[in-house]
Design an enzyme around this catalytic site. Structure first.
Site, PDB file in Angstrom:
ATOM      1  N   GLU A   1       0.828  -1.209   0.000  1.00 10.25           N
ATOM      2  CA  GLU A   1       0.000   0.000   0.000  1.00 10.25           C
ATOM      3  C   GLU A   1       0.868   1.267   0.000  1.00 10.25           C
ATOM      4  O   GLU A   1       0.739   2.125   0.876  1.00 10.25           O
ATOM      5  CB  GLU A   1      -0.923   0.010   1.216  1.00 10.25           C
ATOM      6  CG  GLU A   1      -1.854  -1.191   1.313  1.00 10.25           C
ATOM      7  CD  GLU A   1      -2.564  -1.267   2.654  1.00 10.25           C
ATOM      8  OE1 GLU A   1      -2.327  -0.387   3.513  1.00 10.25           O
ATOM      9  OE2 GLU A   1      -3.342  -2.213   2.860  1.00 10.25           O
ATOM     10  N   PRO A   2       1.760   1.441  -0.963  1.00 11.04           N
ATOM     11  CA  PRO A   2       2.606   2.639  -0.968  1.00 11.04           C
ATOM     12  C   PRO A   2       1.793   3.892  -1.277  1.00 11.04           C
ATOM     13  O   PRO A   2       0.910   3.890  -2.126  1.00 11.04           O
ATOM     14  CB  PRO A   2       3.614   2.349  -2.083  1.00 11.04           C
ATOM     15  CG  PRO A   2       2.881   1.438  -3.022  1.00 11.04           C
ATOM     16  CD  PRO A   2       2.020   0.576  -2.136  1.00 11.04           C
ATOM     17  N   GLY A   3       2.108   4.956  -0.579  1.00 12.33           N
ATOM     18  CA  GLY A   3       1.472   6.243  -0.850  1.00 12.33           C
ATOM     19  C   GLY A   3       2.512   7.297  -1.131  1.00 12.33           C
ATOM     20  O   GLY A   3       2.761   7.691  -2.270  1.00 12.33           O
TER      21      GLY A   3
ATOM     22  N   ARG B   1       2.524  20.053   6.801  1.00 16.86           N
ATOM     23  CA  ARG B   1       3.539  19.154   7.330  1.00 16.86           C
ATOM     24  C   ARG B   1       4.613  19.854   8.175  1.00 16.86           C
ATOM     25  O   ARG B   1       4.981  19.349   9.242  1.00 16.86           O
ATOM     26  CB  ARG B   1       4.213  18.359   6.204  1.00 16.86           C
ATOM     27  CG  ARG B   1       3.277  17.400   5.478  1.00 16.86           C
ATOM     28  CD  ARG B   1       4.031  16.486   4.526  1.00 16.86           C
ATOM     29  NE  ARG B   1       4.825  15.509   5.259  1.00 16.86           N
ATOM     30  CZ  ARG B   1       6.134  15.574   5.413  1.00 16.86           C
ATOM     31  NH1 ARG B   1       6.835  16.571   4.883  1.00 16.86           N
ATOM     32  NH2 ARG B   1       6.768  14.643   6.099  1.00 16.86           N
TER      33      ARG B   1
ATOM     34  N   CYS C   1      -2.453  33.636  10.803  1.00 17.93           N
ATOM     35  CA  CYS C   1      -2.267  34.224  12.130  1.00 17.93           C
ATOM     36  C   CYS C   1      -2.002  33.154  13.180  1.00 17.93           C
ATOM     37  O   CYS C   1      -2.815  32.902  14.078  1.00 17.93           O
ATOM     38  CB  CYS C   1      -3.481  35.077  12.499  1.00 17.93           C
ATOM     39  SG  CYS C   1      -3.598  36.585  11.523  1.00 17.93           S
ATOM     40  N   GLU C   2      -0.875  32.495  13.056  1.00 17.91           N
ATOM     41  CA  GLU C   2      -0.387  31.504  14.007  1.00 17.91           C
ATOM     42  C   GLU C   2       1.137  31.584  14.019  1.00 17.91           C
ATOM     43  O   GLU C   2       1.763  31.664  12.951  1.00 17.91           O
ATOM     44  CB  GLU C   2      -0.798  30.080  13.607  1.00 17.91           C
ATOM     45  CG  GLU C   2      -2.274  29.801  13.598  1.00 17.91           C
ATOM     46  CD  GLU C   2      -2.853  29.562  14.986  1.00 17.91           C
ATOM     47  OE1 GLU C   2      -2.058  29.425  15.945  1.00 17.91           O
ATOM     48  OE2 GLU C   2      -4.083  29.516  15.111  1.00 17.91           O
TER      49      GLU C   2
ATOM     50  N   TYR D   1       0.674  14.344   1.055  1.00 24.67           N
ATOM     51  CA  TYR D   1       0.192  14.993   2.274  1.00 24.67           C
ATOM     52  C   TYR D   1       0.354  16.503   2.196  1.00 24.67           C
ATOM     53  O   TYR D   1       0.697  17.159   3.177  1.00 24.67           O
ATOM     54  CB  TYR D   1       0.892  14.403   3.511  1.00 24.67           C
ATOM     55  CG  TYR D   1       0.712  12.914   3.592  1.00 24.67           C
ATOM     56  CD1 TYR D   1      -0.517  12.373   3.939  1.00 24.67           C
ATOM     57  CD2 TYR D   1       1.751  12.045   3.256  1.00 24.67           C
ATOM     58  CE1 TYR D   1      -0.709  10.997   3.967  1.00 24.67           C
ATOM     59  CE2 TYR D   1       1.575  10.674   3.275  1.00 24.67           C
ATOM     60  CZ  TYR D   1       0.348  10.156   3.631  1.00 24.67           C
ATOM     61  OH  TYR D   1       0.157   8.795   3.647  1.00 24.67           O
TER      62      TYR D   1
END
Length: 430
Positions: free
Chosen positions: A288-290, A327, A357-358, A385
Site C-alpha cells: 500500500e505505498p502512498g 507538514r 495568524c499563528e 500529504y
C-alpha cells in the site's frame, strides 16, 4: 551574509530541473506557470508518477504482488486516473475515497478498504462496489460488517489488520504498529478475532494485514513484523483458517533532504525469501505505498510578499501558509526550498513563513536565500500529504493543482474562489 551557493539538482531530477536559468517541471518553466495561474500552486509531474510506480512494478519480477496506492497521500482525480491507467489498485480509508477511485476509473476489485472507523454507509458502498477486501481493525467492526453484509444478502471479504508491536523508527505521529497506537488488533488477540471472523455470517476471511508506519528509510522493521505475521498464519492454519494474501501495508520513505530512498526490490526479495522458507511462497502479497509514489512528484510554488529583517530573525513572508502545506507545522517536517529563478549574490538566513495568524505558520526555517520581493520559490517533495491536508483556515481559498506532461500542462483542480468558501452556509433568519 555569504555568497550564494551553486544550485544543486532538485529533488525529483530529472523531472524537476534547471534549464536556461529557470526551474522546470519536465518541459514547463515554473515561473511561467506561476505568472499565468498564480500562487500558491501545486505542480505535479506525470512522468515522475510513472517512474515511481515502475520501481514497484519492476521489483515484482513476475511474483504475485498487487500495488494498492495509498491515496490519502494525494487523492486528486488526475493522479488516481494515472495510477489506474498504469494498473495500480488503491488503498482507501473512507467512502469519499472510494467514490474518487470509481470516478477516476479505478478497478474496485483492486481496492482494499482500511481505516479504524468505517461507518455502515461506507461498508454498504464498498460491498456494492465489490471491493477486493476490508482491512478490519477491531472485533466490533467485524460484527457491524457482518450485519451490513447480511442485510444486503452479500459476503464481504476480510483481512484483519494486526498490530505487531513493532517500532517503525519514524515520527511518532506516523508510527502505527506499536501497541499504544489506535490501529489494528493486538497480535496476541488476533487468533481469537480470526476465529470470530470465520464464524460470522456474511464474512469471508481472505488475508492478514499489517501497516507499521510511514516514511521508513530502514526496511528492517518490515522483517520484524513479517516474522510475527508468519507465526500468526501458522496458528491460523492449525485452526483451519486459510489465508490467500498477506498485506504488508505501505510506508517506504522518500528523500526530503539526504535520505536514501529504500528499494522496493530489496523489500520484495527479502519478503518472498522468508515466505518461501516458511512454506508460504504461494501467498499473494499486497503493498500500500502512498508517499513513495507521489511525494517527490510534486512541488508547491509560492511567491515572496515581504522581506522582514528583525533583530532576532529574518523573515521571508510568502503567500503559502500552514493551511496549504501543514507538514512543517504539524511534524516539524523539512521540505527542500529553492528559487524558481535563482539570483547571484549574497545570501541571508531566513525563516520562510506564511500569512496565517499563528506562530506555527512556517514552511522552512533558517534557510540561506538570495531573494527579493515577488520572487517565486518552490517547496520540494510536496506531492504527498500536501493538498490532501490543506484547509480553509483564516478563510483562505485552497490552491490550484496542475499536472505537467512533457511540454504541456493541465489544471487538474481549479483554485478555490472566495465565494466557494461560504457555499453551503447560511445566516440565521432575522
Amino acid at each position: 551574509m555569504s555568497n550564494a551557493p551553486a544550485q544543486a539538482e532538485p529533488i525529483g531530477h530529472p523531472h524537476f530541473h534547471y534549464h536556461k536559468g529557470a526551474l522546470h517541471a519536465e518541459g514547463v518553466p515554473l515561473d511561467n506557470l506561476a505568472a499565468e495561474l498564480g500562487t500558491p500552486l501545486y505542480v505535479y509531474s506525470r512522468a515522475a508518477l510513472g517512474t515511481a510506480l515502475d520501481r514497484y512494478q519492476q521489483a515484482m519480477d513476475g511474483r504475485p504482488v498487487l500495488v494498492c496506492y495509498g491515496m490519502k497521500a494525494n487523492s486528486n482525480l488526475a493522479v488516481l486516473g494515472e495510477f489506474a491507467r498504469l494498473g495500480a489498485g488503491f488503498d482507501i480509508v473512507s467512502g469519499g475515497e472510494l467514490a474518487r477511485v470509481l470516478a477516476a476509473g479505478g478497478d474496485p476489485s483492486k481496492v482494499v478498504f482500511s481505516g479504524v472507523g468505517k461507518q455502515a454507509w461506507e461498508m454498504r458502498a464498498a460491498i456494492e462496489a465489490d471491493v477486493k477486501c476490508f482491512n478490519v481493525e477491531s472485533q466490533d467492526e467485524l460484527y457491524r460488517l457482518s450485519d451490513v453484509a447480511q442485510c444486503m444478502g452479500r459476503h464481504a471479504r476480510v483481512s484483519l489488520r494486526v498490530n505487531p508491536d513493532v517500532d517503525a523508527q519514524t515520527h511518532p505521529y506516523i508510527s502505527t504498529g506499536l501497541k499504544e497506537n489506535k490501529f489494528g488488533i493486538a497480535i496476541e488477540d488476533a487468533p481469537q478475532a480470526y476465529r470470530i471472523a470465520a464464524s460470522l455470517p456474511g464474512l469471508h476471511v481472505v488475508g492478514v494485514d499489517c501497516h507499521i508506519g510511514s516514511q521508513l528509510t530502514d526496511i528492517s522493521p518490515y522483517f520484524d513484523a513479517l516474522d510475527k505475521l508468519i507465526d500468526l498464519i501458522d496458528t491460523l492454519k492449525a485452526s483451519g483458517i486459510a489465508i490467500a494474501h498477506l498485506d504488508l501495508g505501505g510506508g517506504l520513505g522518500i528523500r526530503y533532504t539526504d535520505e536514501v530512498q529504500p528499494s522496493p526490490k530489496a523489500l520484495l526479495d527479502h519478503v518472498f525469501e522468508r515466505l518461501a522458507a516458511r512454506g508460504y511462497g504461494h501467498l499473494h502479497l499486497v503493498l500500500e505505498p502512498g508517499r513513495s509514489l507521489v511525494g517527490n512528484a510534486g512541488l508547491l510554488l509560492t511567491t515572496v510578499q515581504y522581506l522582514k529583517h528583525a533583530q532576532a530573525r529574518n523573515f521571508a513572508i510568502v503567500d503559502a501558509g500552514m493551511n496549504d502545506l501543514l507538514r512543517p507545522s504539524l511534524y516539524t517536517a523539512w521540505h527542500g526550498l529553492r528559487a524558481v529563478r535563482p539570483r547571484a549574490g549574497a545570501t541571508r538566513v531566513y525563516d520562510v513563513v506564511g500569512p496565517v495568524c499563528e506562530s506555527g505558520d512556517w514552511l522552512a526555517k533558517e534557510r540561506a536565500l538570495c531573494v527579493q520581493q515577488d520572487d517565486v520559490l518552490a517547496l520540494e517533495s510536496a506531492g504527498a500529504y500536501g493538498m490532501t491536508m490543506a484547509s480553509n483556515y483564516n478563510s483562505r481559498p485552497r490552491p490550484a493543482e496542475v499536472m505537467v506532461d512533457g511540454e504541456k500542462y493541465y489544471v487538474v483542480r481549479q483554485r478555490e474562489s472566495i465565494s466557494d468558501l461560504t457555499r453551503g452556509e447560511s445566516r440565521l433568519p432575522f
